[in-house]
Design a protein around this motif. Structure first.
Motif, mmCIF file in Angstrom:
data_model
loop_
_atom_site.group_PDB
_atom_site.id
_atom_site.type_symbol
_atom_site.label_atom_id
_atom_site.label_comp_id
_atom_site.label_asym_id
_atom_site.label_seq_id
_atom_site.Cartn_x
_atom_site.Cartn_y
_atom_site.Cartn_z
ATOM 1 N N TYR A 40 4.741 11.132 6.216
ATOM 2 C CA TYR A 40 3.734 10.195 5.713
ATOM 3 C C TYR A 40 3.130 9.368 6.848
ATOM 4 N N ASN A 61 -3.883 4.379 8.062
ATOM 5 C CA ASN A 61 -4.629 4.855 6.899
ATOM 6 C C ASN A 61 -3.612 5.298 5.844
ATOM 7 N N HIS A 62 -3.312 4.408 4.916
ATOM 8 C CA HIS A 62 -2.257 4.665 3.950
ATOM 9 C C HIS A 62 -2.620 5.734 2.932
ATOM 10 N N THR A 63 -3.870 6.131 2.875
ATOM 11 C CA THR A 63 -4.290 7.150 1.906
ATOM 12 C C THR A 63 -4.415 8.537 2.524
ATOM 13 N N LYS A 106 0.835 -1.206 0.000
ATOM 14 C CA LYS A 106 0.000 0.000 0.000
ATOM 15 C C LYS A 106 0.870 1.256 0.000
ATOM 16 N N THR A 107 1.924 1.232 0.814
ATOM 17 C CA THR A 107 2.813 2.390 0.893
ATOM 18 C C THR A 107 3.518 2.622 -0.429
ATOM 19 N N GLU A 138 1.103 4.248 -2.845
ATOM 20 C CA GLU A 138 0.808 5.638 -2.519
ATOM 21 C C GLU A 138 1.978 6.563 -2.849
ATOM 22 N N ARG A 153 -3.305 11.982 0.914
ATOM 23 C CA ARG A 153 -3.955 12.539 -0.277
ATOM 24 C C ARG A 153 -4.743 13.806 0.048
#
Length: 272
Positions: free
Chosen positions: A236, A255-257, A23-24, A27, A260
């Motif tokens: 991050y 929460n990897h997003t 996921k990282t 992103e 944004r």
């Protein structure tokens, strides 16, 4: 697009391990690949279990990922056995991997070891000398350095110095488990300590260390300096913790997003 291979354990809830790494990578806009060393499960019904993958399985996964790809970086997490560590060492040397990020996932939050003792010894003596950067939290820093307590910034600096003597170019000891008002990490290059601090976020979040080291790997693979990669990773992970996702009956997950839609958290940098 830069290519990064994670060699680590699998965490089915998706907040840590291989799942967090991929996921990282996505992103932070690098191409992520994965090889699983062990499957780690935790449930109310079954408790905690570790299902190590065979050396044959690990070899096949790494070859699948690397035979047709020039890897820009390898990031390691949980490596369960001595023979697995030796294989990662051999791959790193034989393929001349330019950037090696070692997250020494060896103990649980309670301090219980989750890899073989021989694997810890092999990691210290054979893998750390190849590392661009190693990223222990305070319990892991205790295990690697031999210090009985790493519970202050001064002790983190002492541990970083000892771990650096094993051969990695950089060490960053993560202070997220301390109780100070700020979350302070100590970066050491053998000569200078750099302290990176953010406001502490009260949380019981799982997967922060995996995500932090994966972010460092992503940024290093792009050619950024170690300091800039660490600073970006600190921004991050702080944002990801601040907007963590809660689950019924479980600790929060990263929460990897979050980056944004959120402004970058402020990171205070001090040189010592």
């Amino acid at each position: 697009m830069r290519k990064v291979l994670s060699i680590a354990g699998s965490s089915s809830m998706g907040g840590a391990g291989i799942q967090a790494d991929l996921k990282t990578f996505q992103e932070l806009e690098v191409y992520g690949m994965a090889a699983i060393t062990a499957i780690v499960t935790i449930s109310d019904q079954k408790g905690r279990h570790i299902f190590p993958q065979s050396l044959e399985s690990l070899e096949a996964q790494v070859l699948t990922a690397s035979e047709r790809s020039d890897l820009d970086a390898i990031k390691t997490g949980m490596i369960y056995s001595e023979e697995q560590v030796q294989y990662v060492v051999d791959v790193t040397i034989n393929q001349s991997i330019p950037r090696v990020i070692v997250d020494p996932v060896i103990v649980t939050k309670s301090g219980a070891e989750i890899v073989e003792k021989e694997a810890i010894h092999k990691l210290k003596n054979n893998l750390l000398p190849l590392a661009t950067i190693v990223t222990p939290n305070t319990p892991e820093a205790e295990k690697l350095s031999g210090l009985s307590r790493v519970d202050s910034v001064e002790k983190m600096k002492e541990a970083a110095n000892i771990i650096h003597s094993f051969g990695p170019k950089y060490v960053i000891v993560k202070g997220g488990r301390l109780t100070s008002k700020q979350a302070v990490d100590v970066l050491f290059d053998g000569k200078q300590y750099t302290l990176l601090a953010t406001e502490r976020i009260p949380t019981d979040t799982n997967g922060a260390g995996c995500t932090f080291s994966a972010a460092i790997a992503a940024e290093l693979s792009k050619g950024h300096s170690v300091f800039n990669s660490v600073k970006t990773a600190k921004e991050y992970i702080t944002g990801a913790i601040a907007q963590s996702i809660t689950f019924k009956g479980a600790s929060s997950r990263i929460n990897h997003t979050a980056h944004r839609e959120s402004a970058k958290p402020q990171v205070l940098v001090t040189l010592e």
